[in-house]
Design a protein around this motif. Structure first.
Motif, PDB file in Angstrom:
ATOM      1  N   HIS A  67      18.167 -22.608  32.963  1.00 24.77           N
ATOM      2  CA  HIS A  67      19.264 -22.671  31.997  1.00 24.77           C
ATOM      3  C   HIS A  67      20.564 -22.472  32.787  1.00 24.77           C
ATOM      4  O   HIS A  67      21.195 -21.412  32.753  1.00 24.77           O
ATOM      5  CB  HIS A  67      19.118 -21.602  30.917  1.00 24.77           C
ATOM      6  N   LYS A  70      23.968 -20.906  31.560  1.00 23.95           N
ATOM      7  CA  LYS A  70      23.952 -19.543  31.023  1.00 23.95           C
ATOM      8  C   LYS A  70      23.639 -18.482  32.085  1.00 23.95           C
ATOM      9  O   LYS A  70      24.128 -17.350  32.004  1.00 23.95           O
ATOM     10  CB  LYS A  70      22.926 -19.433  29.894  1.00 23.95           C
ATOM     11  N   LYS A  75      26.192 -21.040  37.656  1.00 24.28           N
ATOM     12  CA  LYS A  75      26.635 -21.212  36.277  1.00 24.28           C
ATOM     13  C   LYS A  75      28.140 -21.450  36.156  1.00 24.28           C
ATOM     14  O   LYS A  75      28.619 -21.961  35.133  1.00 24.28           O
ATOM     15  CB  LYS A  75      26.227 -20.005  35.431  1.00 24.28           C
ATOM     16  N   SER A  84      27.244 -28.427  29.959  1.00 21.34           N
ATOM     17  CA  SER A  84      26.308 -27.437  29.395  1.00 21.34           C
ATOM     18  C   SER A  84      24.892 -27.664  29.937  1.00 21.34           C
ATOM     19  O   SER A  84      23.909 -27.764  29.180  1.00 21.34           O
ATOM     20  CB  SER A  84      26.313 -27.516  27.862  1.00 21.34           C
ATOM     21  N   SER A  85      24.813 -27.785  31.229  1.00 14.78           N
ATOM     22  CA  SER A  85      23.544 -28.130  31.883  1.00 14.78           C
ATOM     23  C   SER A  85      22.477 -27.074  31.609  1.00 14.78           C
ATOM     24  O   SER A  85      22.762 -25.868  31.572  1.00 14.78           O
ATOM     25  CB  SER A  85      23.760 -28.255  33.394  1.00 14.78           C
ATOM     26  N   LYS A  86      21.252 -27.549  31.421  1.00 15.55           N
ATOM     27  CA  LYS A  86      20.135 -26.645  31.170  1.00 15.55           C
ATOM     28  C   LYS A  86      19.158 -26.700  32.349  1.00 15.55           C
ATOM     29  O   LYS A  86      19.265 -25.941  33.297  1.00 15.55           O
ATOM     30  CB  LYS A  86      19.460 -27.009  29.851  1.00 15.55           C
ATOM     31  N   SER A  87      18.209 -27.589  32.297  1.00 15.22           N
ATOM     32  CA  SER A  87      17.192 -27.657  33.358  1.00 15.22           C
ATOM     33  C   SER A  87      17.689 -28.525  34.520  1.00 15.22           C
ATOM     34  O   SER A  87      18.095 -29.676  34.315  1.00 15.22           O
ATOM     35  CB  SER A  87      15.888 -28.230  32.809  1.00 15.22           C
ATOM     36  N   ASN A 108      19.118 -31.945  29.891  1.00 12.40           N
ATOM     37  CA  ASN A 108      19.999 -31.112  29.080  1.00 12.40           C
ATOM     38  C   ASN A 108      19.522 -30.961  27.633  1.00 12.40           C
ATOM     39  O   ASN A 108      20.238 -30.414  26.784  1.00 12.40           O
ATOM     40  CB  ASN A 108      21.430 -31.682  29.089  1.00 12.40           C
ATOM     41  N   THR A 110      16.477 -29.459  26.906  1.00 14.30           N
ATOM     42  CA  THR A 110      15.675 -28.255  26.765  1.00 14.30           C
ATOM     43  C   THR A 110      15.738 -27.426  28.035  1.00 14.30           C
ATOM     44  O   THR A 110      16.004 -27.948  29.123  1.00 14.30           O
ATOM     45  CB  THR A 110      14.195 -28.605  26.460  1.00 14.30           C
ATOM     46  N   THR A 111      15.483 -26.157  27.896  1.00 16.29           N
ATOM     47  CA  THR A 111      15.362 -25.295  29.067  1.00 16.29           C
ATOM     48  C   THR A 111      13.916 -25.319  29.546  1.00 16.29           C
ATOM     49  O   THR A 111      13.010 -25.731  28.810  1.00 16.29           O
ATOM     50  CB  THR A 111      15.753 -23.851  28.711  1.00 16.29           C
TER      51      THR A 111
END
Length: 316
Positions: A67, A70, A75, A84-87, A108, A110-111
């Motif tokens: 994530h 976050k 980050k 808002s990058s996740k994985s 982006n 899902t984590t």
């Protein structure tokens, strides 16, 4: 790129290649609309989180972020915050320990989009990709070097031929084609070369055999020079000089012979004129008037020599 993205579960994938110390994005793949875009060497910092890319290139360690926007070390990267990058998965492409490139993948939606199995698949695909990319670069370099060499050989004012170990002509430049009077087929053998152009040794009434040519001697390991060869074609005789040299590989095997040859008509004509002039001088009798002048000159030299010796005697 498509195979990598489809087998790792990411939305977007980017191929980054190292070129003269710079990391450039050369291709991208997106699940939707499922296409590969070939990019024009875009600097990585313009379209990717450069902090991750630089870290992977510097440390030679892959990065996995579950994530990214976050938590984690990256980050605060502007790209990650904006998207808002996740994985994220950023992996090295190494070939024999050398950095070939980097694969950057992101999802982006899902984590924790990746699993251990997917990471293992990526490592396998990355190894294969690195070898393929290294081979492609090497092939491109070889083709570029061949192109430069061909341009150089075509610009030379002398004929150039290259024979493979079987004696077949694998290359002849434009000057060589003009000098020899025809365009050779790539598969022409040494015997066909002699037969086609009727190459003779000066003063001989029959064509010379292939093994009398410097190219054949070079294929046997000898650097050879010949300036007594003639091309007799359409009633015209053209003398030329040939220099042949064997080319060896790293195992000392002959891989081909290269020959440079040139039309020496002007030189042969000059040699003939000089020979005829010298022969004329040898056969020309000395006129009586010239004999008188020569006799007078000799007497003067003898008298001068006698006087010089006399003064040397008095001085002593």
């Amino acid at each position: 790129m498509r195979i990598v993205v489809q087998n790792t579960g990411f939305q977007n994938g980017f191929l980054i290649l190292e070129n003269n110390g710079k990391l450039l994005v050369e291709a991208s793949e997106r699940i939707d609309p499922d296409r590969v875009d070939v990019l024009q060497s875009i600097p990585a910092e313009q379209c990717l989180p450069i902090s991750i890319v630089n870290y992977v290139a510097r440390t030679k360690q892959s990065v996995v972020e579950n994530h990214a926007s976050k938590k984690g070390n990256f980050k605060h990267d502007l790209y990650i915050q904006k998207n808002s990058s996740k994985s994220i998965l950023c992996a090295l492409l190494l070939n024999q320990g050398q950095l070939i490139g980097i694969i950057y993948l992101e999802n982006n939606l899902t984590t924790r989009a990746f699993t251990d199995d997917r990471v293992e698949v990526l490592q396998l695909l990355s190894t294969q990709a690195a070898v393929s990319i290294a081979n492609a670069k090497l092939y491109a370099e070889v083709r570029e070097n061949q192109s430069k060499l061909t341009q150089f050989l075509e610009a030379l004012p002398v004929g150039i031929t290259v024979h493979n170990p079987n004696g077949e002509v694998s290359y002849i430049n434009q000057t060589g084609q003009r000098l020899l009077g025809q365009v050779f087929a790539p598969s022409a053998t040494g015997e066909e070369l002699v037969s086609a152009d009727e190459i003779y040794i000066s003063g001989s009434d029959s064509p010379c055999c292939a093994r009398q040519l410097p190219a054949w001697r070079a294929l046997e390991g000898e650097s050879a020079i010949a300036d007594n060869l003639e091309v007799r074609k359409d009633g015209k005789i053209v003398p030329f000089e040939m220099h042949s040299k064997p080319i060896f590989d790293n195992n000392n095997n002959i891989v081909y012979a290269i020959t440079a040859f040139s039309d020496i008509t002007d030189r042969k004509q000059a040699e003939k004129l000089l020979s005829e002039y010298n022969r004329t001088l040898e056969m020309r009798p000395i006129a009586p008037k010239n004999l008188q002048v020569l006799s007078k000159t000799c007497k003067q030299r003898n008298k001068s020599s006698f006087n010089q010796k006399k003064w040397q005697h008095w001085d002593s």
